[in-house]
Design a protein around this motif. Structure first.
Motif, PDB file in Angstrom:
ATOM      1  N   GLY A  45       9.137   0.609  -2.248  1.00  0.00           N
ATOM      2  CA  GLY A  45      10.363  -0.162  -2.341  1.00  0.00           C
ATOM      3  C   GLY A  45      10.135  -1.663  -2.410  1.00  0.00           C
ATOM      4  O   GLY A  45       9.011  -2.143  -2.529  1.00  0.00           O
ATOM      5  N   LEU A  46      11.242  -2.390  -2.324  1.00  0.00           N
ATOM      6  CA  LEU A  46      11.211  -3.851  -2.457  1.00  0.00           C
ATOM      7  C   LEU A  46      10.760  -4.535  -1.175  1.00  0.00           C
ATOM      8  O   LEU A  46      10.897  -3.993  -0.084  1.00  0.00           O
ATOM      9  N   ASN A  47      10.249  -5.742  -1.332  1.00  0.00           N
ATOM     10  CA  ASN A  47       9.891  -6.636  -0.223  1.00  0.00           C
ATOM     11  C   ASN A  47       8.837  -6.056   0.707  1.00  0.00           C
ATOM     12  O   ASN A  47       8.855  -6.310   1.911  1.00  0.00           O
ATOM     13  N   ALA A  48       7.900  -5.305   0.168  1.00  0.00           N
ATOM     14  CA  ALA A  48       6.856  -4.687   0.992  1.00  0.00           C
ATOM     15  C   ALA A  48       6.088  -5.716   1.834  1.00  0.00           C
ATOM     16  O   ALA A  48       5.834  -5.455   3.018  1.00  0.00           O
ATOM     17  N   PRO A  49       5.712  -6.882   1.303  1.00  0.00           N
ATOM     18  CA  PRO A  49       4.998  -7.848   2.149  1.00  0.00           C
ATOM     19  C   PRO A  49       5.832  -8.314   3.345  1.00  0.00           C
ATOM     20  O   PRO A  49       5.307  -8.468   4.453  1.00  0.00           O
ATOM     21  N   VAL A  50       7.110  -8.514   3.144  1.00  0.00           N
ATOM     22  CA  VAL A  50       7.981  -8.949   4.244  1.00  0.00           C
ATOM     23  C   VAL A  50       8.051  -7.866   5.316  1.00  0.00           C
ATOM     24  O   VAL A  50       7.949  -8.150   6.512  1.00  0.00           O
ATOM     25  N   TRP A  51       8.204  -6.605   4.893  1.00  0.00           N
ATOM     26  CA  TRP A  51       8.264  -5.512   5.862  1.00  0.00           C
ATOM     27  C   TRP A  51       6.961  -5.378   6.638  1.00  0.00           C
ATOM     28  O   TRP A  51       6.974  -5.091   7.842  1.00  0.00           O
ATOM     29  N   PRO A  71       0.839  -1.198   0.000  1.00  0.00           N
ATOM     30  CA  PRO A  71       0.000   0.000   0.000  1.00  0.00           C
ATOM     31  C   PRO A  71       0.880   1.255   0.000  1.00  0.00           C
ATOM     32  O   PRO A  71       1.575   1.521   0.974  1.00  0.00           O
ATOM     33  N   LEU A  72       0.864   1.957  -1.106  1.00  0.00           N
ATOM     34  CA  LEU A  72       1.634   3.200  -1.198  1.00  0.00           C
ATOM     35  C   LEU A  72       0.833   4.341  -0.568  1.00  0.00           C
ATOM     36  O   LEU A  72      -0.389   4.321  -0.608  1.00  0.00           O
ATOM     37  N   PRO A  73       1.452   5.310   0.016  1.00  0.00           N
ATOM     38  CA  PRO A  73       2.894   5.522   0.072  1.00  0.00           C
ATOM     39  C   PRO A  73       3.577   4.826   1.251  1.00  0.00           C
ATOM     40  O   PRO A  73       4.795   4.859   1.371  1.00  0.00           O
ATOM     41  N   ARG A  74       2.809   4.165   2.116  1.00  0.00           N
ATOM     42  CA  ARG A  74       3.368   3.607   3.352  1.00  0.00           C
ATOM     43  C   ARG A  74       4.482   2.597   3.119  1.00  0.00           C
ATOM     44  O   ARG A  74       5.486   2.599   3.826  1.00  0.00           O
ATOM     45  N   TYR A  75       4.305   1.693   2.166  1.00  0.00           N
ATOM     46  CA  TYR A  75       5.290   0.647   1.913  1.00  0.00           C
ATOM     47  C   TYR A  75       5.800   0.709   0.478  1.00  0.00           C
ATOM     48  O   TYR A  75       5.404  -0.071  -0.378  1.00  0.00           O
ATOM     49  N   ILE A 127       4.923  -7.817   7.460  1.00  0.00           N
ATOM     50  CA  ILE A 127       4.918  -8.897   8.464  1.00  0.00           C
ATOM     51  C   ILE A 127       5.880  -8.560   9.595  1.00  0.00           C
ATOM     52  O   ILE A 127       5.523  -8.674  10.778  1.00  0.00           O
ATOM     53  N   LEU A 128       7.087  -8.144   9.257  1.00  0.00           N
ATOM     54  CA  LEU A 128       8.079  -7.810  10.286  1.00  0.00           C
ATOM     55  C   LEU A 128       7.612  -6.676  11.199  1.00  0.00           C
ATOM     56  O   LEU A 128       7.936  -6.657  12.387  1.00  0.00           O
ATOM     57  N   ASN A 129       6.828  -5.746  10.639  1.00  0.00           N
ATOM     58  CA  ASN A 129       6.334  -4.617  11.423  1.00  0.00           C
ATOM     59  C   ASN A 129       5.029  -4.908  12.149  1.00  0.00           C
ATOM     60  O   ASN A 129       4.470  -4.024  12.800  1.00  0.00           O
ATOM     61  N   GLY A 130       4.540  -6.149  12.036  1.00  0.00           N
ATOM     62  CA  GLY A 130       3.340  -6.549  12.759  1.00  0.00           C
ATOM     63  C   GLY A 130       2.068  -5.879  12.273  1.00  0.00           C
ATOM     64  O   GLY A 130       1.118  -5.698  13.048  1.00  0.00           O
ATOM     65  N   GLU A 131       2.005  -5.549  10.996  1.00  0.00           N
ATOM     66  CA  GLU A 131       0.814  -4.888  10.444  1.00  0.00           C
ATOM     67  C   GLU A 131      -0.396  -5.825  10.480  1.00  0.00           C
ATOM     68  O   GLU A 131      -0.260  -7.033  10.313  1.00  0.00           O
ATOM     69  N   ALA A 132      -1.570  -5.262  10.657  1.00  0.00           N
ATOM     70  CA  ALA A 132      -2.820  -6.024  10.615  1.00  0.00           C
ATOM     71  C   ALA A 132      -3.371  -6.087   9.202  1.00  0.00           C
ATOM     72  O   ALA A 132      -4.150  -6.977   8.872  1.00  0.00           O
ATOM     73  N   GLN A 133      -2.981  -5.116   8.366  1.00  0.00           N
ATOM     74  CA  GLN A 133      -3.446  -5.056   6.982  1.00  0.00           C
ATOM     75  C   GLN A 133      -2.272  -4.813   6.046  1.00  0.00           C
ATOM     76  O   GLN A 133      -1.247  -4.250   6.443  1.00  0.00           O
ATOM     77  N   HIS A 134      -2.458  -5.238   4.818  1.00  0.00           N
ATOM     78  CA  HIS A 134      -1.506  -4.963   3.751  1.00  0.00           C
ATOM     79  C   HIS A 134      -2.336  -4.640   2.514  1.00  0.00           C
ATOM     80  O   HIS A 134      -3.562  -4.575   2.584  1.00  0.00           O
ATOM     81  N   GLY A 135      -1.707  -4.461   1.393  1.00  0.00           N
ATOM     82  CA  GLY A 135      -2.462  -4.169   0.185  1.00  0.00           C
ATOM     83  C   GLY A 135      -1.574  -4.056  -1.021  1.00  0.00           C
ATOM     84  O   GLY A 135      -0.359  -4.265  -0.949  1.00  0.00           O
ATOM     85  N   ILE A 136      -2.195  -3.707  -2.127  1.00  0.00           N
ATOM     86  CA  ILE A 136      -1.483  -3.506  -3.387  1.00  0.00           C
ATOM     87  C   ILE A 136      -1.872  -2.158  -3.957  1.00  0.00           C
ATOM     88  O   ILE A 136      -2.916  -1.602  -3.608  1.00  0.00           O
TER      89      ILE A 136
END
Length: 174
Positions: free
Chosen positions: A100-106, A94-98, A108-117
């Motif tokens: 760059g590369l490996n956004a899904p990994v970041w 989810p831009l602009p928050r994530y 997970i590492l940051n303990g997010e409850a949601q992600h996106g495209i």
């Protein structure tokens, strides 16, 4: 009917290219470093180019309505971007928050409850430009980089018709 230059390296590239064709548009060229994507393009009778330093020279003279960067981790040279009236990139975060590369990994590492495209217009700078479509989804407690990437591809496939509609109508994005 519009024409597209499609650049990408995964099965998502094929699915989006097929959607472009199904909507009645043409593909002027398919660029990929993935042998399976290139084989699919050739099976469709498309002009297929490998990625590489001389890509701009090989595509010289080509003019398209759209450049679609789908599951492509390579920075596209300005000379190639200039071949299309509009350029759009798929980003697995989810831009602009994530950016760059490996956004899904970041995520997970940051303990997010949601992600996106995010599907966004391509401008100077990586992961910048107006957003044409964004989809958010929950991260399950057991999600891994693989399962989250799969969710990203599913969201990309689901949202791509809206991206095509935005391009067809000339929507500016947000």
């Amino acid at each position: 009917m519009s024409s597209a230059l499609i650049i990408g390296n995964e099965s998502l590239t094929i699915q989006c290219a097929d959607a472009v064709i199904q909507r009645g548009h043409t593909i002027a060229a398919l660029v990929s470093g993935n042998p399976e994507v290139r084989a699919w393009g050739r099976s469709q009778g498309l002009r297929v180019e490998d990625q590489g330093k001389d890509l701009a020279a090989r595509l010289s003279g080509l003019q398209t309505d759209w450049l679609l960067s789908v599951a492509n981790l390579n920075v596209i040279p300005d000379e190639v971007l200039a071949l299309a009236r509009d350029a759009v990139n798929f980003h697995d975060g989810p831009l602009p928050r994530y950016a760059g590369l490996n956004a899904p990994v970041w995520a997970i590492l940051n303990g997010e409850a949601q992600h996106g495209i995010t599907w966004h217009r391509m401008v100077a700078g990586v992961d910048k430009g107006a957003i044409l479509e964004q989809r958010l989804f929950d991260i399950a407690p057991g999600d891994t980089a693989l399962t989250l990437n799969t969710k990203c591809f599913e969201a990309a496939i689901d949202s791509f018709p809206a991206v095509l509609s935005a391009l067809e109508s000339g929507a500016a994005g947000t």
